[in-house]
Design a protein around this motif. Structure first.
Motif, mmCIF file in Angstrom:
data_model
loop_
_atom_site.group_PDB
_atom_site.id
_atom_site.type_symbol
_atom_site.label_atom_id
_atom_site.label_comp_id
_atom_site.label_asym_id
_atom_site.label_seq_id
_atom_site.Cartn_x
_atom_site.Cartn_y
_atom_site.Cartn_z
ATOM 1 N N GLY A 1 22.739 4.578 17.371
ATOM 2 C CA GLY A 1 22.504 5.116 16.035
ATOM 3 C C GLY A 1 23.772 5.141 15.196
ATOM 4 N N GLU A 2 23.700 5.853 14.084
ATOM 5 C CA GLU A 2 24.826 5.914 13.151
ATOM 6 C C GLU A 2 25.981 6.736 13.720
ATOM 7 O OE1 GLU A 2 25.239 4.404 10.092
ATOM 8 O OE2 GLU A 2 23.428 3.329 10.688
ATOM 9 N N VAL A 3 27.188 6.335 13.396
ATOM 10 C CA VAL A 3 28.377 7.087 13.788
ATOM 11 C C VAL A 3 28.461 8.326 12.896
ATOM 12 C CG1 VAL A 3 30.899 7.068 13.899
ATOM 13 C CG2 VAL A 3 29.602 5.022 14.542
ATOM 14 N N GLU A 4 28.559 9.503 13.514
ATOM 15 C CA GLU A 4 28.675 10.749 12.760
ATOM 16 C C GLU A 4 30.115 11.217 12.656
ATOM 17 O OE1 GLU A 4 26.017 13.643 14.395
ATOM 18 O OE2 GLU A 4 24.269 12.378 14.071
ATOM 19 N N GLU A 5 30.916 10.883 13.681
ATOM 20 C CA GLU A 5 32.312 11.312 13.699
ATOM 21 C C GLU A 5 33.038 10.537 14.788
ATOM 22 O OE1 GLU A 5 33.512 15.679 13.579
ATOM 23 O OE2 GLU A 5 33.944 15.157 15.670
ATOM 24 N N VAL A 6 34.282 10.214 14.533
ATOM 25 C CA VAL A 6 35.141 9.593 15.532
ATOM 26 C C VAL A 6 36.339 10.519 15.707
ATOM 27 C CG1 VAL A 6 36.623 7.621 16.086
ATOM 28 C CG2 VAL A 6 34.462 7.257 14.870
#
Length: 117
Positions: free
Chosen positions: A63-68
């Motif tokens: 899915g989408e990256v929310e935080e790195v």
């Protein structure tokens, strides 16, 4: 309004610097404490790191990256993708600040999204 939101984030205990970065790596706005490194040079590297995280997510079908988060001995760096092709970069002084900073981000990110739309 972007500068105001970054200012609120900046006064959060543990935040050394924060920057709004365009997807091309250009630093749009930034704030930092006196002891923080200059963040104006890190836009390109932050954009590249987020692109790598997105590629990994795609390969893993997560899915989408929310935080790195990248952890360093001198403290972590958070990369938070925003709508409209922007990225929020937050430099912290230590891992002990992580919970407090994430709590503030829950308030700051929606306001940044609104300002950028």
């Amino acid at each position: 309004m972007v500068q105001e939101v970054l200012g609120e984030l900046q006064v959060t205990k543990g935040v050394l610097a924060s920057a709004l970065v365009a997807e091309d790596g250009f630093v749009v706005e930034s704030l930092r404490t006196e002891e923080a490194p200059d963040v104006d040079f890190l836009g390109g590297a932050a954009s590249t790191a987020l692109a790598s995280a997105r590629a990994l997510s795609q390969e893993l079908n997560r899915g989408e990256v929310e935080e790195v988060m990248v952890e360093y001995p001198e403290g972590p760096v958070l990369l938070v993708p925003l709508e409209a092709g922007y990225l929020l970069v937050v430099l912290m002084d230590s891992m002990q600040s992580l919970g407090r900073v994430r709590f503030q981000l829950k308030k700051s990110v929606p306001r940044l999204q609104e300002a950028l739309s």
